[in-house]
Design an enzyme around this catalytic site. Structure first.
Site, PDB file in Angstrom:
ATOM      1  N   LYS A 164       0.812  -1.217   0.000  1.00 12.91           N
ATOM      2  CA  LYS A 164       0.000   0.000   0.000  1.00 12.91           C
ATOM      3  C   LYS A 164       0.846   1.267   0.000  1.00 12.91           C
ATOM      4  O   LYS A 164       0.430   2.306  -0.520  1.00 12.91           O
ATOM      5  CB  LYS A 164      -0.968  -0.028   1.176  1.00 12.91           C
ATOM      6  CG  LYS A 164      -2.045  -1.093   1.056  1.00 12.91           C
ATOM      7  CD  LYS A 164      -2.998  -1.057   2.219  1.00 12.91           C
ATOM      8  CE  LYS A 164      -4.128  -2.071   2.026  1.00 12.91           C
ATOM      9  NZ  LYS A 164      -3.650  -3.454   1.942  1.00 12.91           N
ATOM     10  N   ASN A 283     -14.349  -2.973   8.194  1.00 12.56           N
ATOM     11  CA  ASN A 283     -13.705  -2.721   6.907  1.00 12.56           C
ATOM     12  C   ASN A 283     -13.737  -3.932   5.983  1.00 12.56           C
ATOM     13  O   ASN A 283     -12.985  -4.006   5.021  1.00 12.56           O
ATOM     14  CB  ASN A 283     -12.256  -2.259   7.104  1.00 12.56           C
ATOM     15  CG  ASN A 283     -12.174  -0.992   7.931  1.00 12.56           C
ATOM     16  OD1 ASN A 283     -12.714   0.038   7.545  1.00 12.56           O
ATOM     17  ND2 ASN A 283     -11.526  -1.071   9.081  1.00 12.56           N
ATOM     18  N   GLU A 336      -6.445   1.890  -2.629  1.00  9.12           N
ATOM     19  CA  GLU A 336      -5.444   0.844  -2.822  1.00  9.12           C
ATOM     20  C   GLU A 336      -5.777   0.086  -4.095  1.00  9.12           C
ATOM     21  O   GLU A 336      -6.861   0.229  -4.651  1.00  9.12           O
ATOM     22  CB  GLU A 336      -5.415  -0.129  -1.638  1.00  9.12           C
ATOM     23  CG  GLU A 336      -6.718  -0.905  -1.447  1.00  9.12           C
ATOM     24  CD  GLU A 336      -6.726  -1.756  -0.198  1.00  9.12           C
ATOM     25  OE1 GLU A 336      -5.915  -1.470   0.707  1.00  9.12           O
ATOM     26  OE2 GLU A 336      -7.533  -2.687  -0.123  1.00  9.12           O
TER      27      GLU A 336
END
Length: 725
Positions: A164, A283, A336
């Site tokens: 990332k 998430n 991302e």
């Protein structure tokens, strides 16, 4: 290495001293119903694309990849751990090979064993699926160096985009919108706190090499950041073998929108219409759809062009996904890039009529992409996906392990079920607890939504806790129906685990009345059947239906012939008129033999077909699940109901001064000992399950009187760990 090749072509092999056993069986019937979108393309003059493909994964994604491979005539190899010796994916493959013990670090994450399995079986291509080694650049390079094809992007792209930190640097250089944050690795919790002072709270910390919601925390202040950093870095190390963390500004109330890309080795890259992934917990995406109800064509084009630009910048080919956060003003920021096939790829397949796995295989074989950007832009209807997990939302979505005692996925027009389990399968504590991906497709969003409602209503899962009730509840929320939601949706509507319990999920008044009427009818049918009468009622019956604290007088009588809705005329069973104080309902249960009799009740109520899960059908109690909500109805005569009011309440054990494990897992650590004083909110223990670490806190003030488990112990759900005086 020992190999056995019976006539069925199944291989049971031994790698690194670990043996695998099992018997090959024919393809299960449920797998034959699986279909992928799009026509099969010609393989070309050279015949099939590969001689043999090994799928370096397990469960539903392994079956998904194998299905397309078989469609293209490519023999398949499954790998499995000791825990998966009888798993569906091992029997769906042409060959299967054991790669070690249950822990993923000793099997599915051990690239040396995967490479050895390739060599042992002669596979000349490897598809990594998602998770495990799918975004491991070293693994991709090792496959390439072995002379086999890695069905995914080149290793340098996996490294650049899978990390990332590096991906944000590439994105910035390529002119892609990025979220404000730190461009490097966060060295420590103290470093994170210093960086957050400049970025501004709230902030998100997440694993550099991560995905799937693991190794990720949101912090609103310094205390939360210090605690979250330690937990997230530990999860990252456990899940990905890489504890590096990054930090960025957390954008409040965003939409999570992603763009599917596909590139070939000849420099061609296209993007497909967006996926909406804003319904999330921890998430982790829960419900996805394509296209998004929030994205207009011009925003889709802008996001798609930036995704393609990023692919060109990094020299990308194969399938990939660029994820973006979109604020309420439709500003979008690169989040991302996932250098693999996404879990939610079926919704894209449904609306584009493309088989993304087939495209990946053809790209890996060196073929040019035969999909133009104009073709990729075409949207055919609407699709939704619900991720069905063996987890308990009422316990904070903690995983539930056990055997699937009953398992019957839904069927019907526009319904697709991607699964790697069947009735009798074991949900293990070692892996992700996904049961299936349930996909529906329709001409438009309302039709796709209604088909998803019907599919979830008729989806039978028994033996483990699961999230089907919550998924179904979400679909009736007005803001979901309207498409006006954000990633905060679940937190807003279900703010505490208790709000996700099936017993408290909301029903409209009309749905409650239908549930009561159906409960009364099922009770009467049970009673008349036990009395040897198959024709139902011959005269009216008065009952009292008790649900929660409310009582509902009801009268049941055979429906007059003229009042039976025509849509239920084909039903062979008796039809009933149920009179409640506020409504009179015509109820016609579906009759005839069924393998799900006593588990799933289908009926016509006022001419509308419904499906209800039958959780209990006893002499006095009927427990049903309707539209995700579970309710228990006590059915009694008026006299018996009056007497029941005089009965004392049962005594239940008090656990208010104890700490119990909320799920099965491993007790990682204890923060207290006998004699220690604790206050509400104090950390007392950490339990790990499915590589997620969960901090347990005291809920009362007291002194530790007993410690009933030790670090390293395997603990069961609800097992007492500590007791307080």
């Amino acid at each position: 290495m020992r190999r056995h090749v019976p006539l069925t072509r199944r291989i049971v092999a031994v790698l690194a001293g670990y043996s695998g056993t099992g018997v090959h069986s024919a393809t299960p019937a449920w797998a034959l119903a699986f279909s992928t979108s799009g026509p099969t393309r010609d393989a070309g003059t050279s015949g099939r694309l590969f001689n043999k493909i090994l799928v370096a994964n397990r469960g539903e994604i392994a079956v998904r990849v194998m299905r397309t491979a078989k469609k293209l005539g490519i023999p398949t190899v499954a790998v499995f751990s000791d825990a998966d010796a009888s798993a569906v994916h091992t029997r769906f493959a042409d060959e299967a090979i054991n790669i070690g013990p249950a822990p993923s670090t000793q099997s599915y994450l051990d690239m040396h064993k995967i490479l050895a399995a390739m060599k042992a079986t002669g596979a000349d291509a490897v598809h990594p699926g998602y998770g495990f080694l799918s975004e491991n650049a070293a693994f991709a390079q090792a496959v390439e160096d072995s002379g086999a094809a890695f069905v995914g992007p080149p290793h340098h792209a996996v490294h650049a985009m899978g990390d990332k930190v590096e991906s944000k640097r590439f994105a910035h250089a390529a002119g892609v919108n990025t979220i404000p944050g730190w461009a490097g690795v966060v060295e420590s919790a103290e470093h994170a706190i210093e960086l957050a002072k400049d970025i501004g709270y709230p902030v998100m910390i997440k694993a550099s090499a991560g995905g799937g919601g693991k190794g990720m925390r949101i912090a609103w202040d310094e205390k939360g950041l210090a605690e979250g950093f330690e937990l997230a870095s530990q999860e990252a190390a456990s899940s990905f073998g890489d504890s590096r963390m990054l930090i960025e500004k957390f954008i409040e109330e965003p939409r999570h929108i992603e763009i599917q890309v596909m590139g070939d080795k000849h420099g061609n890259v296209v993007f497909f219409p967006e996926r909406e992934c804003s319904i999330q917990r921890r998430n982790q995406k829960v419900i996805e759809e394509a296209p998004s109800p929030f994205v207009p064509p011009e925003l889709r084009e802008a996001m798609g062009k930036q995704a393609v630009a990023l692919c060109h910048a990094v020299g990308y080919h194969s399938a990939g996904t660029c994820e973006f956060l979109v604020d309420k003003h439709r500003n979008f920021y690169f989040l991302e890039m996932n250098t693999r096939l996404q879990v939610e790829h079926p919704v894209t397949e449904a609306i584009t009529r493309q088989d993304l796995v087939e495209l990946m295989l053809r790209v890996a074989a060196g073929q040019k992409l035969d999909v133009s950007q104009e073709e990729a832009n075409r949207v055919h209807g609407w699709a939704m996906e619900s991720r069905v997990y063996a987890e308990d939302p009422a316990r904070g979505f903690l995983p539930s392990t056990g055997r699937l005692m009953r398992y019957a996925p839904p069927r019907g027009e526009g319904v697709r079920v991607d699964t790697g389990v069947q009735e009798g399968s074991e949900i293990s504590m070692y892996y992700d607890p996904m049961i299936c991906k349930l996909i529906t497709h329709g001409a438009d969003r309302p039709q796709a939504l209604q088909r998803m409602r019907q599919a979830l209503d008729s989806y039978v899962v028994r033996g483990v806790q699961h999230n089907i009730p919550l998924l179904r509840s979400v679909l009736d929320r007005p803001d979901f129906v309207a498409g006006t939601f954000s990633t905060a949706f679940l937190a807003q509507h279900y703010p505490s685990p208790a709000d996700s319990a099936p017993a408290v999920l909301p029903l409209t008044r009309a749905q409650e009345q239908e549930l009561l009427a159906l409960a009364a009818v099922l009770h009467v049918l049970r009673s008349t059947a036990r009395a040897g009468r198959a024709d139902g009622l011959s005269e009216p019956v008065d009952l009292v239906l008790t649900m929660g604290e409310e009582q509902f007088p009801a009268r049941l009588r055979p429906s007059p012939a003229g009042l039976v809705p025509s849509s239920s005329a084909a039903a062979a069973g008796p039809s009933f008129q149920v009179e409640l104080a506020e409504r009179v309902l015509q109820v016609t249960p579906e009759a005839g033999p069924s393998e799900l009799a006593g588990v799933l009740a289908r009926a016509s109520i006022d001419g509308v077909q419904i499906a209800a899960q039958v959780l209990e059908l006893g002499a006095r109690d009927v427990a049903l699940q309707v539209a995700g909500a579970q309710r228990r109805v006590r059915v009694a005569t008026p006299a018996a109901a009056a007497l029941a009011q005089l009965m004392p309440e049962p005594v239940r054990e008090d656990f208010s001064r104890a700490v119990r494990s909320p799920m099965p897992g491993t007790l990682v650590s204890l923060a207290v000992a006998v004699g220690d004083a604790v206050r509400p909110g104090d950390d007392v223990a950490v339990v790990e399950a499915m590589k997620m670490r969960n901090v347990l806190r005291a809920e009362v003030e007291g002194v530790v009187a007993a410690v009933e488990a030790a670090p390293g112990d395997t603990v069961a759900a609800d097992q007492v760990l500590l007791r307080f005086d």
